[in-house]
Design an enzyme around this catalytic site. Sequence first.
Site, mmCIF file in Angstrom:
data_model
loop_
_atom_site.group_PDB
_atom_site.id
_atom_site.type_symbol
_atom_site.label_atom_id
_atom_site.label_comp_id
_atom_site.label_asym_id
_atom_site.label_seq_id
_atom_site.Cartn_x
_atom_site.Cartn_y
_atom_site.Cartn_z
ATOM 1 N N ARG A 108 0.863 -1.189 0.000
ATOM 2 C CA ARG A 108 0.000 0.000 0.000
ATOM 3 C C ARG A 108 0.889 1.225 0.000
ATOM 4 N NH1 ARG A 108 -5.041 2.233 3.463
ATOM 5 N NH2 ARG A 108 -6.014 0.686 2.120
ATOM 6 N N HIS A 135 -7.384 0.605 -6.258
ATOM 7 C CA HIS A 135 -7.607 -0.093 -4.985
ATOM 8 C C HIS A 135 -8.364 -1.400 -5.271
ATOM 9 C CE1 HIS A 135 -7.825 -0.796 -0.835
ATOM 10 N NE2 HIS A 135 -8.706 0.094 -0.445
ATOM 11 N N GLN A 138 -10.336 -3.683 -2.662
ATOM 12 C CA GLN A 138 -11.587 -3.081 -2.181
ATOM 13 C C GLN A 138 -12.745 -3.418 -3.121
ATOM 14 O OE1 GLN A 138 -12.197 -0.875 0.681
ATOM 15 N NE2 GLN A 138 -14.300 -1.348 0.083
ATOM 16 N N ASP A 233 -16.823 8.278 -1.496
ATOM 17 C CA ASP A 233 -15.499 8.130 -0.878
ATOM 18 C C ASP A 233 -15.096 9.528 -0.396
ATOM 19 O OD1 ASP A 233 -12.954 7.270 -0.148
ATOM 20 O OD2 ASP A 233 -12.191 7.132 -2.199
ATOM 21 N N CYS A 274 -16.151 2.903 0.950
ATOM 22 C CA CYS A 274 -15.002 2.036 1.252
ATOM 23 C C CYS A 274 -14.498 2.252 2.680
ATOM 24 C CB CYS A 274 -13.884 2.259 0.240
ATOM 25 S SG CYS A 274 -13.373 3.991 0.123
ATOM 26 N N ARG A 302 -13.982 -7.232 3.381
ATOM 27 C CA ARG A 302 -12.580 -7.066 2.970
ATOM 28 C C ARG A 302 -11.776 -8.329 3.305
ATOM 29 N NH1 ARG A 302 -10.272 -2.337 2.415
ATOM 30 N NH2 ARG A 302 -8.891 -3.580 1.099
HETATM 31 N N1 NVA Z 1 -9.608 7.346 -1.890
HETATM 32 C C1 NVA Z 1 -9.248 6.983 -0.538
HETATM 33 C C2 NVA Z 1 -9.539 5.546 -0.298
HETATM 34 C C3 NVA Z 1 -9.250 5.054 1.097
HETATM 35 C C4 NVA Z 1 -9.552 3.601 1.286
HETATM 36 C C5 NVA Z 1 -7.769 7.284 -0.315
HETATM 37 O O1 NVA Z 1 -6.953 6.963 -1.180
HETATM 38 O O2 NVA Z 1 -7.444 7.859 0.725
HETATM 39 N N1 CP Z 2 -11.091 0.864 2.745
HETATM 40 C C1 CP Z 2 -9.796 0.777 3.117
HETATM 41 O O1 CP Z 2 -8.897 0.470 2.338
HETATM 42 O O2 CP Z 2 -9.607 1.051 4.432
HETATM 43 P P1 CP Z 2 -8.194 1.209 5.149
HETATM 44 O O3 CP Z 2 -7.569 2.487 4.628
HETATM 45 O O4 CP Z 2 -8.517 1.298 6.611
HETATM 46 O O5 CP Z 2 -7.349 0.017 4.821
#
Ligand code: NVA
Ligand code: CP
Length: 317
Positions: A108, A135, A138, A233, A274, A302
Amino acid sequence: MAFNLRNRHLLTLKHHTPQEIEYLLDLSRDLKNKKRDGIKGKLLAGKNVALIFEKPSTRTRCAFTVATIDEGGHPEYLGTNDIQLGHKEDVKDTARVLGRMFDGIEFRGYSQQTVEDLAKYSGVPVWNGLTDDYHPTQILADLLTVREKLGRLKGVKFVFCGDGRNNMANSLMIGCAKMGLHFVVAAPTSLHTDPEIVKECYQILEDTQSGGTIEITDDVQKAVKDADVIYTDVWASMGEEDKLAERKKILQPYQVNMELLKATGNPNVLFLHCLPAVKGYEVTEEVFESHHSKVFDQAENRMPTIKATIVSSIGNL
Ligand code: NVA
Ligand code: CP
C-alpha cells in the site's frame, strides 16, 4: 468452476477476466462460510506474507493479517519507517530481497509504479493494497457485498458520487465494466475520471461483452435516478489533504444525504463507502447510520475477499 490463479498478481483488476473475478467472489463466499462455521484452515500453512505500508490502513492491514493467520500463514507488517525502502534502498532491490524470503507481498502506498516494480522484480505474487491510482482488493469486497445484498451484479445501477478521478472511482469503473453493471460517475467536470482510464474501460466493455455501461456526468440529481447502489469516498484522498478546502466547495452538491437518496426513487437503495468516512462531508451522519447503509457488511467483506486473493495465488488449494 475452478480457475487457476496460481502465482497471479493483483495490481489493478484489469488483467482478471470476469470469470476469474466471479471465481474469486465464490471462493470469498466459501471462505467466509468456512470461518463462520468455525473451521480452521491450513491453506497458507508454511507461507510467509510481507505487508508493506507507506500509507496508514485499518481495514486492509487487518484483513491481510487475519486472512493469513486464519489459514495458518505468517504475516509480517513492514511500515516504511521499519524498512530501508525509500530511504537507503530502492524498490528493485527491496523486491529482490523480499522475494527471496516471502511467498507473497502486499503493498500500500503512493505510486502505482512501486507496486508494478515489486511485481516485476520480486518473483512472487504481489497484491495492491491501494495506490494513488487503484484499490483492487476493495472492489472485490464491494462486488461481494452487492451480490450478497441484491443477488446479482449484472444490470445493477451503481452510482459513484464525488471525486471521480480517485483510486476508488478508477477501480470501480474497471470492476463494474467487467461484471456488467451500469456504472455512473457523478462529479464536477474538473473531477471527471481520467479519459485514458475511461477509454480502457470502454475497451473492457467491448472485449468482455459484459452488458455493462459507463456514464460520466456532473448532473448528480439525474445520475442517481433509479440507482440500486450509491457509493461515495472521501473528498480528499490520502496524500492530497491540501486540496480539501477547494474540494469542499466543488463537491458539496455531490454529498450523499437523504435528499439525494430520495432522488433515486428507490426506497431500498443501498449506500456503500469504502471507509474511512468523513461524516458531514461526503456523506451525512443520517445516511451513514440509516438502513440503506451497508458499510460495515462491506468492511467485513474485505477479509474473505483478501483471503481468497492470497489463497488463490499462493495457497495449498
Ligand atoms: N480514496 C481513498 C480511499 C481510502 C480507502 C484514499 O486513497 O485515501
Ligand atoms: N477501505 C480501506 O482500504 O480502508 P483502510 O484504509 O482502513 O485500509
